[in-house]
Enzyme design. Structure first.
Site, PDB file in Angstrom:
ATOM      1  CG  ASP A   1       0.149  39.264  20.698  1.00 13.73           C
ATOM      2  OD1 ASP A   1      -0.066  39.296  21.919  1.00 13.73           O
ATOM      3  OD2 ASP A   1      -0.226  38.340  19.956  1.00 13.73           O
TER       4      ASP A   1
ATOM      5  CD  GLU B   1       2.713  38.848  24.973  1.00 18.15           C
ATOM      6  OE1 GLU B   1       1.942  38.632  25.930  1.00 18.15           O
ATOM      7  OE2 GLU B   1       2.350  38.762  23.782  1.00 18.15           O
TER       8      GLU B   1
END
Length: 693
Positions: A355, A392
Site C-alpha cells: 500500500d 501501489e
C-alpha cells in the site's frame, strides 16, 4: 562418554531472580518472544530508552501478573534481552514498559505509564471477536502472545505460477462471506472463505489478493453514520497494530486463540486448489497516528527510529493518516524484512501488494531516494526470492511513480494509468485511442526492459467504484461515511449511461450490462497481469460510494444472490477467463510489437486521431491469431477484417452487444462469420474473433 543429547544445558537454568521468576540474560536475536529450552526469550529494541520492563499478564486479566525490569547487564547494544523460566507459552500475555525522555522536539515520546505491544508479536489478544468494543483503559489493550509452530503443512509448497498466467482476484476476507446470502457456516471469516474456494476455482481465478489481514482495531474510527448515529468502523483495516499477527476477528476460532491455524488452513486449501495468496500489506503508516493518536507500540519504544519526523519533531504525513513509517532506517528495514519473511515461511504466502509503496523509497526527511535500500533488499532477499512483489506506486503526498518505481528487476506495479485510460475510453472520451493501444500492449512506454508482467492491469479495485457503479454513477455518493461526501476520489472517469443510480429503464440497463462486459473483455485480453475486484463478475454495487473503508454492512458485503440476478455477466466473465487461459497469445510476458498489428474500421489502418473512438488489434503468434475490436463510439461500424493465416477463417468468440448466451461462444463452438472479411460492430461494444481452420 556422555552423549550430546543427554548433557544438561547450562543455559536452561536461571542466573538471576526477578519478581519471583528465574531469569538469565537473553539472546538479542530474534526480536520478540521465542521459546527456548526451559523458558521464553524476550528481546526488544530501543535506542533511546533508559529503562525497560517485561510485563506479564494472565489471559484476560486486567492487571499485570508481574513486571520484570531488565537489568543493565541484560542490555546488548540497544537491545534488551531476557530469558524467563517457568512460563506457560499458551497461557501468557505480555507487553513492554519503556522509560525515557519525553522531548517531542527531539523526537522522543516515551511514556512509562503505557504497557506497549511487542512489534514482533506473533499473535495479539484484545481483538478476539469482530465488533467487540475494546477496553482502552486497561493496561495494554492489545497484548502480545506466542504462537506454537506446530501446524501440519503436509506437502504444501509455493505454487510459483508464472506472472503472465495469473488472474488476480482482490477481496475483503470479511466482506466476501459476511452477507446472509453467502450460505457459509462461519460468515465473515477465514473458514467462511475456505467454503468459497470451489466458487473461485470455477470462476477461473488462480490468485487471491487479500485486503489487510494483519491485526488491526476495527473501532479505530471516530465517526458515526450521519442518519442512524451508529458508529462507523475501520472496515478495510489499513491501520495496522500487529504486523506479524493475523487478524483474530476474521477467524471463527479467534476467541479461542486459533486464528493462526485457521488462516494457515485457508492458505493450504487455496494452494491445493491451485490458487496463490497475495497479501495487501501496509508498511507506510501505523494505527498510532499523529501526536494526538494513541501510544500502542512504536511510539513508546523508539519514536525517533520508527517514524519520519520533521526537524521540529512533528510527524511527516506522506500517508494521509497522520504518520509515516521511517522505512529506510536500518532498524525499520530489518523489521519490514523480518515481517515478510515471517509470512512467507510461517504462512506460505506467495506475494505481497504494498500500500502506498512510493513511501518506501523516501529518505527519513521525505526525499525520494534514487537507490532506496529497502526496495533493493526486498528484491534480492533469498527468502523472498520467488515472491510476487507489487507496488501501489504512489502516495498521499503526490509522489507518483507508475512506470518509474525502483524495480530492481523484481517489482510489478498497480498500473493506475491503465485504469484511467480504459475508463476514459469506455465513456467515449476523445483522444484516448492511442494511449489505449499502449496500455493493451502491456504499457511498453512504462515498463521497457521489465516486460508486460510488470503491469498489474485493473479497471476497478477496493479503492473506488465497483464495476457496476462505474457504469451507473457520474458522481460519488459517500454521504454515509459521515464526512459530508468530501472523502473519496473525485476523478472517477465514470458514466451512468443516462440516469444516476438505480433505474428501471431497459435501454439504460442493457447499456450498462454491455459496458461491464466491455470492461472485462478489454481487461482480460490485455497484456499484463489482470486483476478483478471481487463481486464485479456479478455486478456488486456500493450504491455509488467509492470509499467504503468504514462501511461494515450490506453496502460493502458481497450479496451472493446477485450470482443468479446477473448470471449473464458471471457466465461472460468466467468464459473470458477460460479463453485467456487457453490462448498464450493473450499472456505474452514480453513486449513484442511484431506480434501485434493495429486496425481501425479498415484493416491495417488504425485511426489515431483525437476524434477516433474505435480500435482493433490482432495478436499473432505461432499457431494462433486473435482479433479484438473495441468500439466506444455511439455509432455502429462495418469492420473490414485483416486476412488470417492461410487455411483459417475468422470465428466469432464474443460480441458484448449480442444477447446472452450468444455474447460468448464456448470453446469449440465459435461461429464462423457469414461474411469472412467483415463484421458489423454495434455501438459501444467489443468483439473477439479467433482464426480457426
Amino acid at each position: 562418554m556422555t552423549s550430546l543429547d543427554s548433557r544438561e544445558r547450562i543455559d536452561a537454568y536461571p542466573t538471576h531472580h526477578i519478581a519471583g521468576y528465574g531469569v538469565r540474560a537473553g539472546h538479542p536475536l530474534p526480536f520478540g518472544a521465542t521459546l527456548v529450552p526451559g523458558g521464553i526469550n524476550f528481546s526488544v529494541y530501543s535506542d533511546r530508552a533508559t529503562r525497560m520492563w517485561l510485563v506479564l499478564f494472565e489471559p484476560g486479566a486486567r492487571e499485570p501478573l508481574a513486571e520484570l525490569e531488565f537489568p543493565p547487564s541484560f542490555r546488548i547494544g540497544s537491545v534488551y534481552a531476557m530469558t524467563v523460566f517457568g512460563l506457560e507459552a499458551e497461557s501468557l500475555e505480555y507487553g513492554f514498559r519503556a522509560e525515557g525522555p519525553f522531548a517531542p522536539e527531539r523526537g522522543d515520546r516515551f511514556d512509562v505509564s503505557k504497557v506497549l505491544t511487542d512489534p514482533y508479536a506473533r499473535m495479539i489478544s484484545g481483538r478476539d471477536e469482530w465488533g467487540t468494543v475494546p477496553d482502552r483503559d486497561r493496561p495494554c489493550p492489545y497484548r502480545s502472545r506466542l504462537v506454537l509452530d506446530d501446524f501440519d503443512w503436509g506437502d504444501d509448497a509455493p505454487l510459483r505460477i508464472p506472472a503472465e498466467d495469473l488472474v488476480v482476484y482482490e477481496l475483503h476476507v470479511r466482506g466476501f462471506t459476511r452477507h446472509p446470502s453467502s450460505g457459509v457456516s462461519a460468515p465473515g471469516t477465514y473458514a467462511g472463505l475456505r467454503e468459497k474456494i470451489p466458487y473461485l476455482k470455477d470462476l477461473g481465478v488462480n490468485c487471491v489478493e487479500l485486503m489487510p489481514v494483519f491485526e488491526f482495531d476495527e473501532h479505530d474510527n471516530p465517526r458515526s453514520h450521519p442518519v442512524t448515529g451508529e458508529p462507523l468502523l475501520d472496515y478495510w483495516g489499513y491501520n495496522t497494530i500487529g504486523f506479524f499477527s493475523p487478524k483474530a476477528g476474521y477467524a471463527a476460532t479467534g476467541r479461542f486463540g486459533m486464528q493462526a491455524d485457521e488462516f494457515k488452513t485457508l492458505v493450504k486449501e487455496l494452494h491445493a486448489a491451485g490458487i496463490e495468496v497475495i497479501l495487501d500489506v501496509v508498511f507506510n503508516h501505523t494505527a498510532e497516528g499523529n501526536e494526538r493518536g494513541p501510544t500502542i507500540s512504536f511510539r513508546g519504544l523508539d519514536n525517533a527510529t520508527y517514524y519520519m519526523l520533521t526537524p521540529a519533531g512533528d510527524y511527516y504525513n506522506f500517508s494521509g493518516t497522520g504518520n509515516t513509517v521511517n522505512c529506510n532506517h536500518p532498524v525499520v528495514r530489518d523489521f519490514v524484512l523480518g515481517c515478510l519473511r515471517h509470512w512467507v515461511s510461517q504462512y506460505h504466502i506467495d506475494g505481497f501488494r504494498f500500500d502506498l509503496a512510493a513511501i518506501l523509497d523516501r529518505a527519513p526527511d521525505g526525499t525520494p531516494l534514487a537507490n532506496p535500500p529497502l526496495l533493493e533488499q526486498l528484491a534480492h532477499d533469498p527468502v523472498l526470492r520467488h515472491c510476487k512483489l507489487i507496488a501501489e506506486a504512489w502516495d498521499a503526498a503526490g509522489l507518483y511513480e507508475v512506470g518509474t518505481f525502483p524495480a530492481y528487476g523484481r517489482w510489478a506495479e498497480w498500473n493506475g494509468k491503465y485504469r484511467d485510460t480504459v475508463r476514459r475510453f469506455l465513456k467515449s472520451d476523445a483522444g484516448t485511442v492511442a494511449e489505449l493501444a499502449t496500455r493493451l500492449a502491456g504499457s511498453p512506454d512504462l515498463y521497457t526492459g521489465r516486460g508486460a508482467t510488470a503491469s498489474v492491469n485493473f479497471v476497478t479495485a477496493h479503492d473506488g467504484f465497483t464495476l457496476h457503479d462505474l457504469v451507473a454513477y457520474n458522481d460519488k455518493h459517500n454521504e454515509a461515511n459521515g464526512e459530508g461526501n468530501a472523502d473519496g476520489a473525485n476523478d472517477n472517469n465514470s458514466w451512468n449511461g443516462g440516469a444516476e443510480g438505480p433505474t428501471d429503464d431497459p435501454e439504460i440497463l442493457r447499456l450498462r450490462m454491455r459496458q461491464m462486459k466491455n470492461a472485462l473483455a478489454i481487461l482480460l485480453t490485455s497484456q499484463g497481469v489482470p486483476m478483478l475486484l471481487a463481486g464485479d463478475e456479478i455486478a456488486r454495487t456500493q450504491l455509488g460510494n467509492n470509499n467504503t473503508y468504514c462501511q461494515d454492512n450490506e453496502l460493502s458485503w458481497l450479496d451472493w444472490s446477485l450470482r443468479d440476478t446477473h448470471a449473464e455477466l458471471h457466465r461472460f466473465a468466467r468464459s473470458l477467463i477460460t479463453f485467456r487461459r487457453a490462448h498464450p497469445a493473450l499472456r505474452s510476458a514480453a513486449h513484442s510489437p511484431d506480434g501485434i498489428s493495429w486496425h481501425g474500421v479498415r484493416a491495417w489502418e488504425p485511426d489515431w486521431s483525437p476524434e477516433s473512438r474505435l480500435l482493433a488489434l490482432m495478436r499473432s503468434t505461432e499457431g494462433e491469431q486473435i482479433y479484438v475490436a473495441m468500439n466506444a463510439h455511439w455509432e455502429a461500424h462495418d469492420l473490414q477484417l485483416p486476412r488470417p493465416e492461410s487455411g483459417t477463417t475468422w470465428h466469432l468468440v464474443a460480441d458484448t452487444a449480442a444477447a446472452s448466451p450468444y455474447d460468448f461462444r464456448e470453446p469449440g463452438d465459435e461461429a464462423p462469420l457469414t461474411v469472412p472479411d467483415s463484421y458489423r460492430i454495434a455501438t459501444r461494444s467489443t468483439v473477439i474473433l479467433l482464426a480457426r481452420a
